[in-house]
Design an enzyme around this catalytic site. Structure first.
Site, mmCIF file in Angstrom:
data_model
loop_
_atom_site.group_PDB
_atom_site.id
_atom_site.type_symbol
_atom_site.label_atom_id
_atom_site.label_comp_id
_atom_site.label_asym_id
_atom_site.label_seq_id
_atom_site.Cartn_x
_atom_site.Cartn_y
_atom_site.Cartn_z
ATOM 1 N N LYS A 186 24.498 0.844 7.224
ATOM 2 C CA LYS A 186 23.556 0.233 8.156
ATOM 3 C C LYS A 186 22.908 1.319 9.001
ATOM 4 C CE LYS A 186 24.735 -3.673 10.046
ATOM 5 N NZ LYS A 186 25.450 -4.737 10.815
ATOM 6 N N ASP A 190 34.352 -5.074 11.579
ATOM 7 C CA ASP A 190 34.663 -3.733 12.056
ATOM 8 C C ASP A 190 33.639 -2.756 11.495
ATOM 9 O OD1 ASP A 190 35.968 -1.712 13.329
ATOM 10 O OD2 ASP A 190 37.617 -1.578 11.894
#
Length: 253
Positions: free
Chosen positions: A14, A49
């Site tokens: 990301k 996470d």
């Protein structure tokens, strides 16, 4: 975020975009600060996470032309190149999941009922951990291999105790009824839970089930009660496993 992965990989990469499309008006640092907040907070099994990396190297021959074009278009300031490598200045890795909106397009009716129940539970359990997701659209939640629904888009999260939950004022005049814009004042942290029904679930055959099963989500008083309990210092228990696994399964979520 710009997100990509390998077809055989169980994580995604990301990158924070260089520019955010309206109505978002945040900075890259503000987004990074949200991810730091999540990394230090109790995620109660409902927030993915993440791991943060700098100067992450990829072999260029593993990057498709289409992906490279997208990265140059949306995250060019984070990129540098050698003859054989793409180097990304900053990125996050996160567990790969099926976005809830995509999952709901193809799953069975029974699977969809379970998924929307999980979706509401995720929001409620985050609230009990003093987290308000902000953007609660289904595209910001993922479905794990165990069919658990997890939140993964952190740029708009806030502490629940910072929000102001309200009922929408009832119009009193003809002009108010047909006003094209809200005729009442709205502060930045005002939230109107009754409006959640409009966007939370689009799949017609499970929408009413979701609204009935999670009716308390649309009641400002429910959210205010959680806020007050948190402010009093009460520890609100959240169980990171299904109710059927508990020694006392009749207990409340």
């Amino acid at each position: 975020m710009t997100v990509f992965t390998l077809p055989s990989y169980n994580i995604v990469f990301k990158l924070i975009k260089d520019y955010f499309d309206p109505p978002k008006s945040m900075t890259r640092q503000e987004v990074k600060d949200k991810y730091v907040l999540v990394s230090r907070h109790d995620r109660v099994g409902r927030m993915a996470d993440t791991h943060e990396f700098e100067s992450f190297h990829f072999p260029l021959d593993r990057i498709s032309p289409e992906l490279l074009e997208e990265l140059r278009r949306s995250t060019n300031s984070l990129l540098s190149f050698t003859d054989k490598e793409l180097i990304i200045q900053h990125l996050y890795t996160e567990r790969r999941m099926t976005p809830l909106n995509i999952y709901l397009e193809t799953c069975s009716h029974a699977e969809a009922k379970h998924a929307v129940e999980e979706y509401g539970l995720a929001i409620i359990q985050l609230a009990k951990a003093n987290i308000f997701p902000g953007d609660m659209m289904t595209k910001n939640f993922g479905v794990t291999r165990q069919r658990r629904v997890v939140f993964y888009d952190y740029d708009e999260i806030e502490f629940l105790t910072d929000m102001n939950f309200r009922w929408k004022p009832k119009p009193q005049t003809y002009e108010q009824i047909y006003a094209s814009e809200p005729w009442y004042e709205i502060a930045p942290n005002d939230v109107f839970p009754e409006d959640f029904k409009r966007f939370m679930i689009g799949r017609a055959d499970v929408r009413q089930h979701f609204i009935t099963y999670h009716a308390r989500l649309f009641d400002p008083e429910y959210w205010i009660d959680i806020q007050q309990r948190i402010r009093r210092g009460e520890l609100l228990h959240v169980f990171p496993y299904p109710r059927s696994y508990r020694f006392r399964p009749e207990e409340e979520v």
